[in-house]
Write an enzyme that holds these catalytic residues in place. Structure first.
Site, PDB file in Angstrom:
ATOM      1  N   LYS A  28       0.837  -1.197   0.000  1.00  0.00           N
ATOM      2  CA  LYS A  28       0.000   0.000   0.000  1.00  0.00           C
ATOM      3  C   LYS A  28       0.873   1.250   0.000  1.00  0.00           C
ATOM      4  O   LYS A  28       2.079   1.182   0.223  1.00  0.00           O
ATOM      5  CB  LYS A  28      -0.937  -0.017   1.208  1.00  0.00           C
ATOM      6  CG  LYS A  28      -0.230  -0.052   2.546  1.00  0.00           C
ATOM      7  CD  LYS A  28      -1.226  -0.195   3.691  1.00  0.00           C
ATOM      8  CE  LYS A  28      -0.494  -0.257   5.034  1.00  0.00           C
ATOM      9  NZ  LYS A  28      -1.434  -0.339   6.168  1.00  0.00           N
ATOM     10  N   TYR A  42      14.342  30.771   8.280  1.00  0.00           N
ATOM     11  CA  TYR A  42      13.084  31.375   8.734  1.00  0.00           C
ATOM     12  C   TYR A  42      13.060  31.507  10.249  1.00  0.00           C
ATOM     13  O   TYR A  42      13.510  30.626  10.979  1.00  0.00           O
ATOM     14  CB  TYR A  42      11.902  30.525   8.282  1.00  0.00           C
ATOM     15  CG  TYR A  42      11.548  30.686   6.826  1.00  0.00           C
ATOM     16  CD1 TYR A  42      11.187  31.921   6.294  1.00  0.00           C
ATOM     17  CD2 TYR A  42      11.556  29.582   5.973  1.00  0.00           C
ATOM     18  CE1 TYR A  42      10.860  32.053   4.951  1.00  0.00           C
ATOM     19  CE2 TYR A  42      11.225  29.698   4.635  1.00  0.00           C
ATOM     20  CZ  TYR A  42      10.877  30.949   4.128  1.00  0.00           C
ATOM     21  OH  TYR A  42      10.556  31.073   2.800  1.00  0.00           O
TER      22      TYR A  42
END
Length: 372
Positions: A41, A265
Site C-alpha cells: 500500500k 526562517y
C-alpha cells in the site's frame, strides 16, 4: 558518496530492489510453511509499486495487500507481465455500487462489516456465482472489522456467507512492535476464539512485527509491510532487515557567517562564532520533515554535519564549520538517509516512525533503482 546520474537533480533517491526481495525472502523463510504476502500500500511504502511489485513477484510472492481499490488496480497492472495469477487484497472494504469492479479486475475485497458481507452475498447471487473475499475480524484495534456484536450475529447465522468463498479470516495487530505488551497475546486468543465459532477457512494474523512473536502467530498467511522496506520490526533488538533506500542531496551553496548573523526562517539559528553554513536542495515538500529542524545530522563525505535552523519547503541548512572546504563545497552530494542515517534513526529524531518517513518520500527526487 553515491554516483550522480543526473547533474540537474537536487537529490537522488536510490531504491535497492535486491534488498526488498532479500527482506521478503527472509520473512518467507521465517513463516514457512505459512505463506508470506507483501503489503504494498501507499505506493509500496513510497518506494514505487511499478518496480517493487514485479521484483517481489519474480521472487515468488503471490499475494499482495493494499489499502484502497485504486492501489489494487496499480498492483494488478504491475503483476500482469510477471504473475497474472497472483491475488490482490484491498483492505478498504466494498465501495457501494462498485462491486462488479472487483471480479472484473481480479481483486479480492476485504469485507469489514455485516453490511459489506450482505452486499457481496447479494452481488454474488445476482451473478449466480460464488465469489471470493477476505473477512476482517476486529480483535481490539477498533478501526475496521467485525466487532463483537457482529461476530456473534455472523456465528449464529453462517447462512449469511452463502455465495461467498471466504479465502481468509484476518485481523490486525495493535501493539505487535511492543514486545512487552500483553495486547498481542490477548488479540491472539480473541482471534482463535472467533475462528472456533466460524466456518473453516484459512487465517491471517501476523504483520511485520507479529512474525517475530513466533510460529503460533503465523497461521496460514503473514502480511509483512514495513519490514520489507527496512524498518525494524523488532525495535528492542538490532534490525534484522536490510536497508532499502538511500537519499543523497546536493549542496547548493556554502557561505561564511559570523555573529550576530542568523540562519533561516524565524532566525531560528543564531551563529555563535565564525561559521560555514551550507544549504541543501531538499525540504519538507520532499518529505524531509520540518520536525527535524535543528535536529540530527547529515553526512558529508562520511562526516556528520548538524542540521541548523528551520527546514523549509525546499531547503535544509547545515553547519559545515568543522569540515575542510575541499569537502564541503557546492555540488557535493551529502547523505540524508543511508548507512550512516538509517530510516528509523531519522524517524526517531523527527518524533515519528519509519513508515511516515518512507511514505512521505517526495516526487522531485531523481529515482535510481538498483539490485533488480
Amino acid at each position: 558518496m553515491t554516483t550522480d546520474p543526473s547533474p540537474r537533480a537536487c537529490a537522488i533517491l536510490t531504491v535497492d530492489l535486491g534488498a526488498v526481495v532479500a527482506n521478503w525472502t527472509q520473512l518467507r523463510d521465517r513463516v514457512a510453511p505459512a505463506e508470506c504476502s507483501a503489503v504494498v500500500k501507499a505506493d509500496a511504502y513510497g518506494l514505487g509499486v511499478a518496480r517493487v511489485v514485479p521484483a517481489l513477484a519474480a521472487a515468488g510472492c503471490r499475494t499482495f495487500v493494499v489499502a484502497q481499490f485504486e492501489e489494487a488496480l496499480a498492483v494488478r497492472r504491475a503483476l500482469e507481465p510477471v504473475a497474472p495469477d497472483a491475488q490482490v487484497f484491498s483492505l478498504g472494504g466494498l465501495p457501494p455500487g462498485y462491486e462488479a469492479d472487483f471480479p472484473a479486475n481480479r481483486i479480492l475485497p476485504v469485507l469489514n462489516h455485516l453490511g459489506e458481507i450482505a452486499a457481496w452475498r447479494s452481488f454474488a447471487a445476482s451473478r449466480g456465482e460464488v465469489l471470493p473475499a477476505v473477512i476482517h475480524i476486529d480483535t481490539g484495534m477498533n478501526r475496521l472489522g467485525l466487532g463483537p456484536d457482529e461476530l456473534d450475529d455472523l456465528a449464529a447465522h453462517p447462512e449469511w456467507l452463502e455465495g461467498i468463498d471466504v479465502r481468509y479470516w484476518m485481523t490486525h495487530l495493535a501493539c505487535a512492535d511492543a514486545f512487552d505488551s500483553p495486547m498481542t497475546g490477548e488479540q491472539l486468543e480473541r482471534f482463535r476464539g472467533a475462528l472456533a465459532r466460524l466456518p473453516k477457512a484459512k487465517a491471517s494474523f501476523a504483520n511485520s512485527s507479529g512474525i517475530f512473536h513466533g510460529k503460533d502467530h503465523h497461521f496460514d498467511l503473514a502480511r509483512p509491510g514495513c519490514a520489507l522496506y527496512g524498518v525494524n520490526p523488532t525495535p528492542h533488538l538490532p534490525n534484522p532487515m536490510r536497508d532499502t533506500v538511500r537519499l543523497d542531496a546536493r549542496l547548493l551553496q556554502v557561505r561564511n557567517c559570523a555573529v550576530p548573523m542568523t540562519v533561516g526562517y524565524g532566525a531560528a539559528h543564531k551563529v555563535t562564532g565564525p561559521a560555514r553554513i551550507a544549504t541543501i536542495g531538499v525540504g519538507y515538500a520532499d518529505g524531509y520533515m520540518r520536525a527535524l529542524s535543528g535536529k540530527g545530522h547529515v553526512f558529508v563525505d562520511g562526516v556528520a554535519a548538524p542540521i541548523v535552523g528551520r527546514i523549509s519547503m525546499d531547503l535544509i541548512t547545515i553547519d559545515v564549520t568543522g569540515l575542510p572546504e575541499s569537502v564541503a563545497q557546492a555540488g557535493r552530494m551529502v547523505e540524508l538517509i543511508g548507512p550512516n542515517r538509517p530510516v528509523d534513526r531519522v524517524a526517531a529524531e523527527g518524533g515519528t516512525i519509519g513508515y511516515e518517513i518512507l511514505t512521505s518520500l517526495g516526487r522531485r527526487y531523481h529515482r535510481v533503482y538498483v539490485g533488480e
